[in-house]
Design a protein around this motif. Structure first.
Motif, PDB file in Angstrom:
ATOM      1  N   VAL A  59       9.374   3.317   2.108  1.00  0.00           N
ATOM      2  CA  VAL A  59       9.994   2.518   3.166  1.00  0.00           C
ATOM      3  C   VAL A  59       9.703   3.101   4.551  1.00  0.00           C
ATOM      4  CG1 VAL A  59      12.190   1.783   4.159  1.00  0.00           C
ATOM      5  CG2 VAL A  59      11.807   1.577   1.695  1.00  0.00           C
ATOM      6  N   ASP A  60       9.888   4.402   4.726  1.00  0.00           N
ATOM      7  CA  ASP A  60       9.697   5.007   6.045  1.00  0.00           C
ATOM      8  C   ASP A  60       8.244   4.933   6.506  1.00  0.00           C
ATOM      9  OD1 ASP A  60      12.365   5.597   6.057  1.00  0.00           O
ATOM     10  OD2 ASP A  60      12.127   7.697   5.530  1.00  0.00           O
ATOM     11  N   VAL A  61       7.315   5.013   5.574  1.00  0.00           N
ATOM     12  CA  VAL A  61       5.898   4.880   5.928  1.00  0.00           C
ATOM     13  C   VAL A  61       5.629   3.474   6.462  1.00  0.00           C
ATOM     14  CG1 VAL A  61       3.542   4.823   5.019  1.00  0.00           C
ATOM     15  CG2 VAL A  61       5.102   6.659   4.334  1.00  0.00           C
ATOM     16  N   VAL A  62       6.135   2.461   5.772  1.00  0.00           N
ATOM     17  CA  VAL A  62       5.938   1.079   6.191  1.00  0.00           C
ATOM     18  C   VAL A  62       6.561   0.823   7.556  1.00  0.00           C
ATOM     19  CG1 VAL A  62       6.494  -1.321   5.633  1.00  0.00           C
ATOM     20  CG2 VAL A  62       5.733   0.234   3.832  1.00  0.00           C
ATOM     21  N   LEU A  63       7.714   1.427   7.810  1.00  0.00           N
ATOM     22  CA  LEU A  63       8.410   1.235   9.087  1.00  0.00           C
ATOM     23  C   LEU A  63       7.836   2.093  10.206  1.00  0.00           C
ATOM     24  CD1 LEU A  63      12.161   1.069   7.969  1.00  0.00           C
ATOM     25  CD2 LEU A  63      10.625  -0.827   8.554  1.00  0.00           C
ATOM     26  N   GLY A  64       6.995   3.067   9.870  1.00  0.00           N
ATOM     27  CA  GLY A  64       6.465   3.972  10.884  1.00  0.00           C
ATOM     28  C   GLY A  64       7.493   4.957  11.387  1.00  0.00           C
ATOM     29  N   PRO A 119      -9.641   8.961  -2.080  1.00  0.00           N
ATOM     30  CA  PRO A 119      -9.546  10.364  -1.667  1.00  0.00           C
ATOM     31  C   PRO A 119      -8.682  11.192  -2.613  1.00  0.00           C
ATOM     32  CG  PRO A 119      -8.056   9.049  -0.363  1.00  0.00           C
ATOM     33  CD  PRO A 119      -8.814   8.087  -1.223  1.00  0.00           C
ATOM     34  N   ARG A 120      -8.777  12.482  -2.461  1.00  0.00           N
ATOM     35  CA  ARG A 120      -8.004  13.442  -3.273  1.00  0.00           C
ATOM     36  C   ARG A 120      -6.712  13.734  -2.512  1.00  0.00           C
ATOM     37  NH1 ARG A 120      -8.209  19.134  -3.480  1.00  0.00           N
ATOM     38  NH2 ARG A 120      -7.857  20.051  -5.537  1.00  0.00           N
ATOM     39  N   THR A 121      -5.670  12.945  -2.784  1.00  0.00           N
ATOM     40  CA  THR A 121      -4.460  13.025  -1.953  1.00  0.00           C
ATOM     41  C   THR A 121      -3.159  13.097  -2.742  1.00  0.00           C
ATOM     42  OG1 THR A 121      -4.470  10.602  -1.807  1.00  0.00           O
ATOM     43  CG2 THR A 121      -5.480  11.815   0.020  1.00  0.00           C
ATOM     44  N   HIS A 122      -3.192  13.016  -4.061  1.00  0.00           N
ATOM     45  CA  HIS A 122      -1.944  13.007  -4.829  1.00  0.00           C
ATOM     46  C   HIS A 122      -1.471  14.432  -5.124  1.00  0.00           C
ATOM     47  CE1 HIS A 122       1.171  11.995  -7.631  1.00  0.00           C
ATOM     48  NE2 HIS A 122       0.547  12.605  -8.625  1.00  0.00           N
ATOM     49  N   VAL A 200      -2.086  17.416   5.953  1.00  0.00           N
ATOM     50  CA  VAL A 200      -3.279  16.607   6.215  1.00  0.00           C
ATOM     51  C   VAL A 200      -3.292  15.369   5.317  1.00  0.00           C
ATOM     52  CG1 VAL A 200      -5.800  16.558   6.063  1.00  0.00           C
ATOM     53  CG2 VAL A 200      -4.653  18.549   7.052  1.00  0.00           C
ATOM     54  N   ALA A 201      -3.040  15.561   4.029  1.00  0.00           N
ATOM     55  CA  ALA A 201      -3.046  14.433   3.093  1.00  0.00           C
ATOM     56  C   ALA A 201      -1.949  13.430   3.439  1.00  0.00           C
ATOM     57  CB  ALA A 201      -2.869  14.946   1.663  1.00  0.00           C
ATOM     58  N   HIS A 202      -0.764  13.934   3.774  1.00  0.00           N
ATOM     59  CA  HIS A 202       0.343  13.051   4.151  1.00  0.00           C
ATOM     60  C   HIS A 202      -0.008  12.233   5.392  1.00  0.00           C
ATOM     61  CE1 HIS A 202       4.194  11.645   5.612  1.00  0.00           C
ATOM     62  NE2 HIS A 202       4.103  12.434   6.654  1.00  0.00           N
ATOM     63  N   VAL A 205      -2.392   9.465   4.207  1.00  0.00           N
ATOM     64  CA  VAL A 205      -1.765   8.464   3.343  1.00  0.00           C
ATOM     65  C   VAL A 205      -0.746   7.620   4.102  1.00  0.00           C
ATOM     66  CG1 VAL A 205      -0.298   8.164   1.304  1.00  0.00           C
ATOM     67  CG2 VAL A 205      -2.180   9.782   1.247  1.00  0.00           C
ATOM     68  N   SER A 206      -0.067   8.217   5.081  1.00  0.00           N
ATOM     69  CA  SER A 206       0.999   7.491   5.784  1.00  0.00           C
ATOM     70  C   SER A 206       0.516   6.708   6.999  1.00  0.00           C
ATOM     71  CB  SER A 206       2.099   8.466   6.212  1.00  0.00           C
ATOM     72  OG  SER A 206       1.602   9.412   7.147  1.00  0.00           O
ATOM     73  N   THR A 207      -0.731   6.948   7.444  1.00  0.00           N
ATOM     74  CA  THR A 207      -1.180   6.291   8.678  1.00  0.00           C
ATOM     75  C   THR A 207      -2.518   5.564   8.575  1.00  0.00           C
ATOM     76  OG1 THR A 207      -2.321   8.284   9.518  1.00  0.00           O
ATOM     77  CG2 THR A 207       0.026   8.034  10.062  1.00  0.00           C
ATOM     78  N   HIS A 208      -3.374   5.950   7.651  1.00  0.00           N
ATOM     79  CA  HIS A 208      -4.716   5.367   7.631  1.00  0.00           C
ATOM     80  C   HIS A 208      -4.665   3.908   7.167  1.00  0.00           C
ATOM     81  CE1 HIS A 208      -8.996   4.818   6.825  1.00  0.00           C
ATOM     82  NE2 HIS A 208      -9.208   5.938   7.514  1.00  0.00           N
ATOM     83  N   PRO A 209      -5.391   3.020   7.839  1.00  0.00           N
ATOM     84  CA  PRO A 209      -5.339   1.604   7.452  1.00  0.00           C
ATOM     85  C   PRO A 209      -5.848   1.316   6.045  1.00  0.00           C
ATOM     86  CG  PRO A 209      -7.069   1.999   9.096  1.00  0.00           C
ATOM     87  CD  PRO A 209      -6.229   3.241   9.029  1.00  0.00           C
TER      88      PRO A 209
END
Length: 286
Positions: A59-64, A119-122, A200-202, A205-209
């Motif tokens: 939710v917070d990622v979607v809301l920015g 990408p390797r992000t999990h 870096v991964a966060h 994942v939270s901002t890249h289109p």
């Protein structure tokens, strides 16, 4: 000339992870679990309790409005509130709890759908017990209820769905049994990571289109024999016996559906999410 003596795989110090910022009693109350001493059974019990109690959601990622993956921010949301998070929040919190309880943990990274080009992000964990490493993956959406032993060919029932882990050189690949064989879920190596790696991964994942989490709402819950996933405006309910139910969620029922998935938002959060959700639904329908 610079001489580098430390190996590249040197793990971060325990205090780099700020494990003392976790209120252990509050966390155990949140997942309704007693204090325990390190054991395989104890790890399994904690893993299952965590997955049952704390939802996967972005939710917070979607809301920015995401407050980051520092331990105070994670505990404020996942422990003090009836909220969830995605893999970094879940696994960083779970790793800290395990270490506070005396478990030995390595924080690792995986590539989801390794047969594709993502990408390797999990984030996931290795927990070392009785001479065997166990893969703990409390932040993998609606898939992993229990840890997997890191033993080539090990098969574990995950809430009614069969999963297998195999080794190919340095890589461990988790796969799910499907009708025509095994579907790769993610692959990882045993290299330990540092806090900066997850920052870096966060950020990606939270901002890249191109990140699936930055573009649409994702909420996942897993219980014995039942997987529920809200992705965008589609709610999918899968049963371990093979039944699958799908339906569209209307903007007017978003709050109810989120509460049914154990995500409790404030009125302001729900109002803001409703605007984003309705806009996304409108865009998809055009």
């Amino acid at each position: 000339m610079v001489v580098m003596n430390a190996p590249l795989s040197t793990p971060a110090r325990t205090d780099d992870w700020h494990i003392d910022d976790v209120d252990l009693d509050a966390y155990l109350a949140r997942i309704d679990h007693p204090v325990l001493t390190p054991s395989v059974d104890g790890l399994t019990s904690l893993h299952q309790a965590h997955v049952r109690a704390i939802p996967f959601e972005n939710v917070d990622v979607v809301l920015g409005t995401h407050a980051g993956i520092g331990m105070p921010a994670i505990t404020a949301k996942l422990v003090d509130r009836a909220r969830g998070g995605y893999c970094y929040e879940h696994s960083l919190l779970f790793a800290a709890v395990l270490e506070r309880l005396g478990f030995r943990v390595t924080r690792r990274m995986a590539r989801v759908q390794p047969h594709k080009s993502g990408p390797r992000t999990h984030m996931l964990l290795s927990v070392h017990l009785d001479g065997v490493d166990h893969q703990a993956d409390v932040g993998f959406g609606a898939y992993m209820l229990s840890p997997m032993p890191l033993v080539d060919g090990a098969v574990v029932d995950q809430a009614g769905w069969t999963h297998r882990i195999t080794r190919d050189g340095p890589l461990w690949t988790l796969a799910k049994r499907v009708e025509d064989g095994w579907e790769p879920m993610h692959s990882s190596d045993e290299l330990p990571n540092r806090p900066a790696d997850y920052e870096v991964a966060h950020h990606y994942v939270s901002t890249h289109p191109h990140s699936p989490f930055s573009r649409k709402l994702v909420v996942m819950r897993l219980a014995e024999g039942l997987s529920r996933q809200l992705v965008g405006d589609e709610l999918t309910v899968e049963h371990a016996d093979g039944r699958v139910e799908r339906r569209k969620v209307e903007p007017s029922e978003l709050g109810t559906v989120l509460r049914e998935l154990d995500v409790e938002l404030t009125d302001d959060e729900l109002a803001a999410l409703g605007v984003v959700f309705e806009s996304a639904v409108g865009t998809q329908s055009r």
